[in-house]
Motif scaffolding. Sequence first.
Motif, PDB file in Angstrom:
ATOM      1  N   GLY A 190       0.801  -1.215   0.000  1.00 44.49           N
ATOM      2  CA  GLY A 190       0.000   0.000   0.000  1.00 44.49           C
ATOM      3  C   GLY A 190       0.840   1.274   0.000  1.00 44.49           C
ATOM      4  N   ARG A 191       2.123   1.110   0.101  1.00 45.85           N
ATOM      5  CA  ARG A 191       3.047   2.263   0.093  1.00 45.85           C
ATOM      6  C   ARG A 191       2.534   3.371   1.005  1.00 45.85           C
ATOM      7  N   GLY A 192       2.203   2.995   2.192  1.00 44.00           N
ATOM      8  CA  GLY A 192       1.863   3.979   3.194  1.00 44.00           C
ATOM      9  C   GLY A 192       0.416   4.440   3.177  1.00 44.00           C
ATOM     10  N   ARG A 193      -0.381   3.860   2.279  1.00 39.60           N
ATOM     11  CA  ARG A 193      -1.772   4.304   2.259  1.00 39.60           C
ATOM     12  C   ARG A 193      -2.534   3.792   3.475  1.00 39.60           C
ATOM     13  N   TRP A 194      -2.136   2.597   3.955  1.00 39.92           N
ATOM     14  CA  TRP A 194      -2.821   2.049   5.128  1.00 39.92           C
ATOM     15  C   TRP A 194      -1.846   1.885   6.267  1.00 39.92           C
ATOM     16  N   GLU A 195      -2.420   1.883   7.427  1.00 44.89           N
ATOM     17  CA  GLU A 195      -1.606   1.495   8.579  1.00 44.89           C
ATOM     18  C   GLU A 195      -2.386   0.471   9.383  1.00 44.89           C
ATOM     19  N   PHE A 196      -1.755  -0.695   9.601  1.00 45.52           N
ATOM     20  CA  PHE A 196      -2.419  -1.773  10.355  1.00 45.52           C
ATOM     21  C   PHE A 196      -1.688  -1.981  11.664  1.00 45.52           C
ATOM     22  N   PRO A 197      -2.396  -2.404  12.669  1.00 46.34           N
ATOM     23  CA  PRO A 197      -1.730  -2.687  13.944  1.00 46.34           C
ATOM     24  C   PRO A 197      -0.994  -4.016  13.901  1.00 46.34           C
ATOM     25  N   VAL A 198       0.004  -4.123  13.030  1.00 46.59           N
ATOM     26  CA  VAL A 198       0.703  -5.388  12.833  1.00 46.59           C
ATOM     27  C   VAL A 198       1.330  -5.871  14.130  1.00 46.59           C
ATOM     28  N   THR A 199       1.876  -4.953  14.844  1.00 49.53           N
ATOM     29  CA  THR A 199       2.581  -5.363  16.057  1.00 49.53           C
ATOM     30  C   THR A 199       1.623  -5.995  17.060  1.00 49.53           C
ATOM     31  N   LEU A 200       0.445  -5.380  17.137  1.00 52.28           N
ATOM     32  CA  LEU A 200      -0.542  -5.930  18.077  1.00 52.28           C
ATOM     33  C   LEU A 200      -0.917  -7.368  17.687  1.00 52.28           C
ATOM     34  N   VAL A 201      -1.176  -7.540  16.393  1.00 49.65           N
ATOM     35  CA  VAL A 201      -1.552  -8.876  15.922  1.00 49.65           C
ATOM     36  C   VAL A 201      -0.409  -9.848  16.186  1.00 49.65           C
ATOM     37  N   LEU A 202       0.794  -9.380  15.914  1.00 50.62           N
ATOM     38  CA  LEU A 202       1.961 -10.234  16.127  1.00 50.62           C
ATOM     39  C   LEU A 202       2.087 -10.586  17.610  1.00 50.62           C
ATOM     40  N   PHE A 203       1.800  -9.643  18.403  1.00 48.93           N
ATOM     41  CA  PHE A 203       1.870  -9.883  19.852  1.00 48.93           C
ATOM     42  C   PHE A 203       0.878 -10.983  20.258  1.00 48.93           C
ATOM     43  N   LEU A 204      -0.332 -10.829  19.785  1.00 46.69           N
ATOM     44  CA  LEU A 204      -1.327 -11.844  20.139  1.00 46.69           C
ATOM     45  C   LEU A 204      -0.924 -13.211  19.593  1.00 46.69           C
ATOM     46  N   GLY A 205      -0.428 -13.213  18.361  1.00 45.97           N
ATOM     47  CA  GLY A 205       0.000 -14.466  17.736  1.00 45.97           C
ATOM     48  C   GLY A 205       1.112 -15.123  18.522  1.00 45.97           C
ATOM     49  N   ALA A 206       2.065 -14.343  18.919  1.00 45.67           N
ATOM     50  CA  ALA A 206       3.195 -14.898  19.662  1.00 45.67           C
ATOM     51  C   ALA A 206       2.717 -15.459  20.991  1.00 45.67           C
TER      52      ALA A 206
END
Lengths: 779, 499
Positions: free
Chosen positions: A83-99
Motif C-alpha cells: 500500500g506504500r503507506g496508504r494504510w496502517e495496520f496494527p501489525v505489532t498488536l496482531v503479532l503480539f497476540l499471535g506470539a
Amino acid sequence: MNGSPPESPESHLSERQRRPFLRPWQAVALPLIATAPVLLMLAERLPWAWLAPFLGRFHPVVLHFPIVLLLLAGCLEILQIAGRGRWEFPVTLVLFLGATGAVTAMALGWLLMRADAVTGGLIEAHERDGIIVAVLAVVTLSARLLADARRTPLPRWAGRALLAVTGVMLFRTSHEGARVTHGEEYLEEHAPWFKPKPKTVFAFPLSRPVLQWDLYAHVVTPILQARCYECHAARKAKGGLLLDSWANVQRGGKTGGAVVPAKPDESLLFQRINLPFEHHDHMPPRRKSQLSAEEMALLRRWILLGAPAQGTLGSLHLDNRLVTVVGQLPGLLLDKNAVVPDASDEEPDPAAVAKLRGDLAGVVAEMQARYPQVVAYESRQSGDLEMNAAVAGKSFGDADLAAVGRVAGRIVWADFSGTAITDRSAAVVAAMKRLRVLRLGRTAVTDLMAPALGKLAHLESLNLFGTAVTPALLPAIAPINSLRRVYVGETRIASDAACPEGLRGKILFPATFSQARSASPARRAKPAKLVVLTFDDAVKSHLTVVAPLLRELGFRATFFITPRWMGDQSNFLTWAEVGQLHRMGFEIGNHSWTHADFGDPNTGKLLGGELQRVEAELAKVGVPKPISFAWSGNAFGPEGIEELKKHGYQLARRGMQPEVLYGAVKVGPALDVRRHHPLLIPTTGDAYPAWTLEHFKEVVASAQLEEIVVLTFHGVPDPAHPWVSTPQEKFHAYMMYLKEAGFTAIALRELANYYDLSSPPADRLLGTRSGRDAAPPKP
Amino acid sequence: MKDRESQLIRELETQRLEAQTRRHFLRTCATGMGAMFLSTMANRAFGSAELDFTRPAVSPLAALPPQFAAKARRVIYLHMAGGPSQLELFEHKPDLEKLNGQDCPQSFLAGKRFAFITGTPKMLGPQAQFHQAGKSGTWLSDRLPHLERCVDDLCFIRSMRTDQFNHAPAQLLMQTGSPRLGGGASLGSWVTYGLGTENQNLPGFIVLVSGGKTPDGGKSLWSSNFLPSVYQGVQCRAKGDPVLYLSNPAGVSRGLRREVLDAIEEADRQEHAALGDPETLTRIAQYEMAFRMQISASDAMDLRQEPPEMHAKYGTEVGKESFANNCLLARRLAERGVRFIQLYHWGWDSHGSTESEALNLGFHAQCRQVDQPIAALLEDLKGRGMLEDTLVVWGGEFGRTPMQENRGGQANKFIGRDHHPGAFTIWMAGGGVKPGFGYGETDAVGYDIVENPVEVRDLHATILHQLGFDHRKLNFRFQGLDQKITGVKPAKVIRDVLA
C-alpha cells in the motif's frame, strides 16, 4: 522533483503516539507468563496435578489462534508494504497476540504429550517445530518492538524476514500436527501425484502349514500389527510404549514392561486388553478395531509360554483349537472393513470391485489354487466369498476348513454338505460372521456346533439335514433374527419337538414317505390297478347275473342290502338269497331298513335303529354284522355319521355328489384315503344305462396313483328301477375290460387295509350334509 | 437402337466407377467408421463392457462367478414335450364348460392358422374337475393330486406365448431361443458356458429323456451349436450305461485305460508343444473327465443307492426308463453339483386321435406318470434345503386350444385339443421365484392373453437373471454378432415373479 522523499507514515505521528504500546521487555515477558501454568504443573505433587492432562487436551483448540494470528500479521505486513503507506495496520498488536498464542499452544502441547506419554518420530518433530515457532514468534515480535522503538540498528527488512521464517515454520508445524491427528496421508490422499503407502503387509507364510508358523513372528506380530501399531509403533508411541519389536515389547512404556513372561494376568499388555470394554484404560481404545476373543487367547497363550521371540506353533504344542484360529488370522485381521455391496445388475466399475476384494485378493487367489472350485467370489461384482466344499466331498475335512478359514470373515455362503468336517471346525464356523447360508447336511456335526452357530448373526438359512443334531441345538440358534429356514430332515429333531419361540414356522421338516408310513403302520401299499365293486338295493340279478360272473373272474364285491323293495320277490332278493351271496364269499353291507334320507337331521338320528333291524335279519340267515354301509339315496349328514360310529361301522360309501350332479354321465371323485373320510367314501362311477364302455374306461382311468376307483351298480339288469339299470352285455364288457386290463376288484371292507382308520383324514365334507337324490331321472 | 442405348448405359457406368477412387471410398467410409469407432468407445465409456468367459484350456468347465449375486445356482428343467393342456391342468375356465359343444366363434378363427383344426370347430369344456388348493387358493385340476401338496411353492405364469405351432420349432424356440435347427445354443449350454459347473467329475449339462420318444426337436434341443462343444448337453440313460461308450470295452481294465490315456496325453502334449493349439489341451481335459466320469457318473446314476422309502416316494423302479427315475436322478445330479439338468417327457400331444391322446383317457395316465415324481422331487429338494437355490421349471412348448380338434373337418375319434401357441401355462419353483404366485391372465376360455403376456425370450431372460446374469451380457461372438439366447428382439426379466 524538488520535494523531500515521501515521509513514512510514522513521521506524522507525535512522539507520544509513536511510543510502542508495550515496552519490549514487557512484550517478551507476557508470552512467557502464558507458560507459567505449565511451570506450575511441573510440580506434579501439587494438589492440582490433574490440571496438566486436563489443560493438555486444549492444545488442539488453542493452536488455531496463533496460526490465524501469525498468518494475519504476515498478510497485514505485506498489504502495508504494497500500500506504500496508504494504510496502517496494527501489525505489532496482531503479532503480539499471535506470539502469545504460539507460546500457549506450545505449552499446552507439551502438557498433552506428557499426559498421554506419546512419543515417536512424527510427534517429536512436531514438538521440536512447535517450540521453534513459538521462539521465532517471540523473537520476531521483540525485533519489531525494538525497531518500532528505534532502539535497534536492525534494518526493517530483517524484522520482515523473521516474520517470513516464522510463517514457514508455522506451516510445517501445523502440517505435522495434522498428520498426527488425521493420519499421515490425510492431506495428499486425493492428490493426483499421491502414491499410497503399501497397506500393512502381514508376514503370513501362507505356503507353509500352520504348525510351521512362528508364534511370535507370524501370529503375535500380525495381531499387534493389526490392533496396536496405529498408536504403538514407529512414529507414534502413546504411553511411551512401542510394540513393533520383541525388544520394545519387553521394554514396555512409561507404566512398565508390557509382558511378564508366563504371567499374562500380571502383564500390562494382557491386562489392558482384558479390561472391560467400558473401562477407561481398556485397549485398544473404544473407537479402534478390537481384538477378538481368539486373538486374545493367542496372546495369552504366547505370554504363558514365556513370551518367546522364537518357536513354531508345532514346537510350542499349541492346542488344536488355537491352531485352527491361527489359520483364520489372516482373514480376521485383513477383513476389518469389509463392505457389503448391493447385488444389482448394474455394471460394476472394475476398480470398485478390485477395491472390494482389496487386500484379500491375494489370499483368495492362493486358496483357489489350493482348493479349486471350492472358494469363489459370490459374483463378478462382489468381494464376498462363497465356499462350496460339498463338491470336494469327504476329502474336505477340518484341517482344510481351518486353512480356508483364513478368509472366514468374507464368506457369505458356505456348503459343507457331505464333507468330513466335524465339531472341531466350530471355531472356524463361528468366525464366518457374515454367513447368510450355511449347509452342514450329512456331516458329522452334532449339538456341540450350537454355540458357533449362535454367533452367526446374519444367518438366513441353516441346513442340518441328515446330521445327528437334536432339539438341544435349537435354543442356541433361536435368537438369530435373520434366520428364516432351518432344515432338520433326517435328524433327531422330530416334527413334534418343542420349538423355541423365534424358530416357530422356520423349521422345515421334509414330507417324507417314511414319516407318513410310520404314522400308519397298518397301511398297505395298494396295487396299481384297483377298483372297489359295490351293488346296491338287493336286486335279484345280483345273485343270478353278477355273482356268477364275478366268481368266474375272481373279483370280490360288496352287496348293500335294504329290505325296502324286497317284497317284490321276482325282482329283488330274499333274505335267504342274501345269505347265499355271503356264502359265495361276497361282502354283505348295510343299506338301511327304509332307504330313507339320512341327510335329514331328524331321520339321521334314527339310522342306528334301522341298522340294527337289518343286522337282525342278516343274523337269521347267517350273515355276520356288517362293517360297511352305503348311504341310501346318497344322502349323508353328521347325525348319521355319529350313528354309524356308535354302531361300529367302519366304512361307508356315499355317491358322486356333491362333486358331480346326480344322473350326469360324468366321472366322480376317486377315493383318496388321505382326503376322504372312511365314512364318506365317494363313488367314482355310478352306473347308468347310458354308460358306454368308453365312459367306463374313463372312470376307471381317473384314479391317480394313490387313488382308488369305487364303482356303484344297481341291478344287472334292474327292471324295477330302470334309470339305474345296467344291461347285462354292457356289464359283461365292463368286467371283461377290468380283467383284461389287469385290475383287481375288491369289496368295500378291504379298504380298511389302505386306510389308517385310527386317524381318519379331515374330510372337507365332514359336518356338511347332502340331501337325497333329486327325483330319479325317468327313462 | 436398343443396343446403342445399353452401350451408353454401360459407358456411363464405367465412367462413374472409374471416377470412384480410394479417396471416395475413404470419404464415404469416414462417417460410418467414425460411428463404429464411437459406438465402441461409448460402449466402453458407459459400462457395457463385455464379460470375460475365458478359462484355462485344461478346464473349460471351471466354475465362474455369476455377473451379479445369483438366487439360483442350478436349474432342473422339466420339459413336457408335446404341449400339455393348460385347460385340463392349471387354467380354471368355468365359462368354457358352458360353451361346451357350441361352434367356435368366428372371431377366434379369423386370420388364425392351426396345426390341424379346419373349418369351424366346436368349443370343448374342461375335461377335468377343478378346485382351489393350498393356502394360495390356486385353482388346480384333479389330475395332479400329488402336485397339489406343493402348490404353495409354485409360481405360475399363465400367459406364456410362442410364435411356433409345430413341435420341433416350438421346442427349439423354448430350449434354444431360436425355432430353427442350428439357430441357437440351448439354454443349458448357455448356462454352463456362463457359470461352468461345480463338479468337475460330471458334465455340467445333463439331459434325461423319457416318455418313449426323443422330443421332435431331437438332439438339437441340447446342442451347444456355436458355443464350444464342451457346453453341449450330455444325454444320460437310466438304463444300462448312463453315458454311452463311457465304460471300458471288454478286456480293458481301468489300469490299462489309465496307461492308454497317459500315452495319449504324452502324445498330445508333444503336439501341443509343437503346434500350440489350445484345443489339444481341451482334448486332454476331456479324456481325463471321461476317465473320472467312469466312476462318478456310474455312482450318480445308480438309483440302487436310494432307500426303499425314496423309491416309494418318487414311484421309481430301478433299471426302468421312466420320468420318475429321471426325477430322482435329477435330484442326485443336482446334489452333486451339476449345473443344468434337463428332463424331457414325451406324450402330452393330446389331439384325441388315439386313446392315448385322449384328454379323458390317456391324459390321465400321462398325468400320473409325472404327478407323483414331480411332487416328490419338489418335496425332496425342499426337505434337503436345495429348493432355495435350485430353479425348477415345468412347461411344454405350447398350449392347447379351447376348441376340440376336428382334423380334416371331422371331430376326432377321441376328445382332444389342437396345438395353441397363443396362450399356455408354465410354472417355476424355488430359485428365488415367488412361491404360491400366479402371473398373467387369459380370457374366459383361455384362448387369448389379456394381461402380462410373457414371451419365450422373457422367460429365458428371467431364468438367466436368477442365475446371476443380464441376458444381454451372456453372449458369444459368432458370425459377426454377439449371439445371445434372447436374440435381437427386446426381452425383459419378469420382475413380478421374483421373490
